[in-house]
Scaffold this motif. Structure first.
Motif, mmCIF file in Angstrom:
data_model
loop_
_atom_site.group_PDB
_atom_site.id
_atom_site.type_symbol
_atom_site.label_atom_id
_atom_site.label_comp_id
_atom_site.label_asym_id
_atom_site.label_seq_id
_atom_site.Cartn_x
_atom_site.Cartn_y
_atom_site.Cartn_z
ATOM 1 N N ILE A 37 0.908 -1.127 0.119
ATOM 2 C CA ILE A 37 0.018 0.097 -0.174
ATOM 3 C C ILE A 37 0.867 1.247 -0.135
ATOM 4 N N CYS A 38 0.401 1.997 -1.058
ATOM 5 C CA CYS A 38 1.203 3.430 -1.049
ATOM 6 C C CYS A 38 0.887 4.272 0.332
ATOM 7 N N GLN A 40 1.286 7.313 0.938
ATOM 8 C CA GLN A 40 0.520 8.452 0.963
ATOM 9 C C GLN A 40 -0.997 8.654 1.264
ATOM 10 N N GLU A 41 -1.422 9.663 1.763
ATOM 11 C CA GLU A 41 -2.699 9.865 1.900
ATOM 12 C C GLU A 41 -3.709 10.021 0.907
ATOM 13 N N ILE A 43 -3.352 10.708 -3.445
ATOM 14 C CA ILE A 43 -2.541 10.554 -4.797
ATOM 15 C C ILE A 43 -3.218 11.206 -6.015
ATOM 16 N N TYR A 47 -1.725 8.027 -11.070
ATOM 17 C CA TYR A 47 -0.921 7.263 -10.371
ATOM 18 C C TYR A 47 -1.801 5.849 -10.243
ATOM 19 N N HIS A 76 -3.744 3.298 -1.352
ATOM 20 C CA HIS A 76 -2.996 4.328 -0.582
ATOM 21 C C HIS A 76 -4.002 4.449 0.463
ATOM 22 N N GLY A 77 -3.199 5.259 1.389
ATOM 23 C CA GLY A 77 -3.935 5.883 2.492
ATOM 24 C C GLY A 77 -4.646 4.702 3.362
ATOM 25 N N SER A 127 -12.105 1.644 -0.816
ATOM 26 C CA SER A 127 -10.840 1.027 -0.530
ATOM 27 C C SER A 127 -10.836 -0.516 -0.554
ATOM 28 N N SER A 212 0.866 4.077 7.970
ATOM 29 C CA SER A 212 1.224 3.144 6.763
ATOM 30 C C SER A 212 2.742 3.067 6.826
ATOM 31 N N CYS A 245 8.138 2.626 -0.031
ATOM 32 C CA CYS A 245 6.994 3.296 0.524
ATOM 33 C C CYS A 245 6.078 3.514 -0.504
ATOM 34 N N LYS A 246 6.420 3.440 -1.914
ATOM 35 C CA LYS A 246 5.708 3.626 -3.016
ATOM 36 C C LYS A 246 5.262 5.370 -3.274
#
Length: 487
Positions: A37-38, A40-41, A43, A47, A76-77, A127, A212, A245-246
């Motif tokens: 999972i990236c 970042q909250e 994107i 992406y 992500h997030g 999600s 994360s 961390c993507k």
């Protein structure tokens, strides 16, 4: 949809991280270490793919993710929170072979620490769609723990979602869920390739970015060859860490800025003692020093309740039948049919039947519907063992009763130590295990709601279905459940 602002069910308590030896929850080690999972909250919408190359045990490895744009890009997030909770719930429900998790949307939000609100139900739905839509390929980077080797797998974190939304298309408090996890993840969990997970500490962290980063950083503390030994420090080239961390960023200053708030929170909370940078700007190395080491004992070996394969599946595997083929044969033909045909196959081999491939012959004997294989002469009932003397039988019965009582007490103690919601899920899982084929999902959902509302004591239900099985009263038990919860 952007991740909603974090609004927890209750005000966050500033708990300190537990020492590894004190952690009693676990997560699947492969997906945690690979950081699927990236962090970042948020994107950008374009992406939709990332590709990371790295080295494991002096071998080149690779991990890719491709996700359709209509699902909002790569996972992500908050996706990481829900993916982790699914793994935890799967473990709590006995890690069934089919990889399914039975829960509700409300329970997932509660367990992840989010408010019972429309924005979070929408976030959960998005999600789960992303986790199902994103396709991962781990090339020479997925650990086969049982055989102690690196393998290549291709999977989606979620293989299937069955949601009862009660006539609506959107998730709400009454939505029941059956979620089937990826086969590689299921296999890793069932083979106990796990790492400790401090869920209390995770839920106390304020931002999804911090949670994360904590998960992927904590996973890198554990050696894949020895997942019970946490490291005191972790160092990695900064741009490689960004890829792990993507993050899309490649400029060192921007990588530092993106991770700064998470670093600050983890240091303030005592998980990290320090975060430092070494080397030149072109070759910057980030160094993490953990705050709970040294002077802590190793993490505990995972002690989990895993629902085992049927014995006949293990027997087929011993003859070289692939696990997936063995399970499908039992599912399609029934355990009794497969057992009978296995006995026939073994008798054929005893009688001298020559087979180029025993596993292929066994599968063909099980599938045969045309009578290709006559009954072997040696297929006869085994001789009955002599009955032991009456005194010995009495002593054996007494010991068996004592052992049964001891195990029953231990099971009750372990069951009642669980939180109430987990007791309810465990009880429903037990009911599903014994009479799931005779009930509808609606029956089980209403039973779960009744236990969560305090109308039914979960351990009483757990004990009743077990007793019904031992007394051969399962049809009557299922009928009673249908009558009460079928309205």
């Amino acid at each position: 949809m952007e991740a909603p602002p974090v609004s927890r069910v209750s005000k966050k308590r500033k708990v300190t991280p537990a020492a590894p030896a004190d952690i009693d929850r676990f997560d699947e080690a492969n997906s945690a270490r690979l950081g699927l999972i990236c962090v970042q909250e948020r994107i950008p919408s374009d992406y939709t793919r990332w590709d990371v190359q790295f080295v494991i045990d002096d071998r080149n490895a690779r991990l890719t993710c491709i996700s359709p744009s209509e699902y909002g890009g790569v996972p992500h997030g908050l996706d990481g929170d829900f993916a982790t909770i699914l793994n935890v719930m799967y473990l709590e429900q006995g890690a069934p072979e089919d990889g399914s998790v039975h829960t509700t949307a409300y329970q997932m939000l509660q367990r992840a620490g989010f408010a019972d609100s429309g924005q979070y139900y929408a976030a959960l739905q998005e999600s789960l769609d992303r986790l199902k839509g994103a396709t991962y390929t781990a090339s020479e980077s997925w650990r086969d723990h049982k055989r102690q080797r690196w393998t290549t797998v291709k999977f989606n974190i979620i293989e299937q979602i069955i949601a009862d939304t009660q006539g609506d298309t959107s998730f709400g408090s009454g939505t029941s869920l059956k979620i089937q996890l990826a086969r590689p993840v299921v296999q890793s969990i069932r083979e106990r390739y796990l790492k400790p997970l401090d869920m209390t500490f995770v839920l106390s962290l304020k931002r999804s970015l911090t949670r994360s980063l904590y998960r992927v950083l904590d996973a890198h503390r554990y050696d894949p060859h020895n997942p019970q030994e946490p490291a005191a420090t972790f160092r990695i080239q900064l741009q490689q860490w960004a890829r792990e961390c993507k993050l899309r960023e490649t400029v060192p200053a921007r990588i530092k800025r993106n991770l700064e708030s998470a670093h600050t929170e983890l240091v303030e909370r005592g998980y990290l003692r320090s975060v430092t940078y070494e080397g030149t700007r072109a070759e910057t190395v980030i160094v993490y020093e953990f705050g709970d080491l040294p002077a802590t004992p190793p993490a505990p070996e995972p002690v989990i309740e895993v629902i085992p394969d049927a014995p006949v599946i293990d027997a087929l595997r011993r003859y070289g039948v692939a696990p997936s083929v063995a399970r499908k044969l039992v599912k399609d033909k029934g355990e009794q049919h497969v057992t009978t045909r296995l006995e026939k196959f073994e008798a054929m081999i005893r009688d001298g039947y020559q087979a180029r491939s025993r596993s292929a012959l066994l599968v063909d004997v099980i599938r045969d519907e045309e009578g290709k294989y006559p009954e072997p002469e040696s297929l006869a009932p085994p001789p009955q063992p002599e009955r032991p003397p009456a005194r010995t039988r009495t002593e054996l019965a007494r010991r068996e009763q004592e052992e049964t009582e001891r195990l029953t007490t231990a099971v009750e103690r372990e069951f009642l130590a669980l939180p109430p919601d987990e007791q309810a899920v465990r009880a429903v899982t037990q009911v599903r295990l014994f009479v799931g084929r005779e009930l509808k999902e609606e029956h089980l959902r209403r039973l779960l709601i009744a236990m969560q509302a305090g109308e039914v004591v979960p351990y009483t239900m757990y004990r009743e279905v077990t007793r019904a099985a031992s007394e051969l009263r399962l049809p009557e038990f299922a009928e009673e459940i249908r009558n009460i919860y079928g309205r």
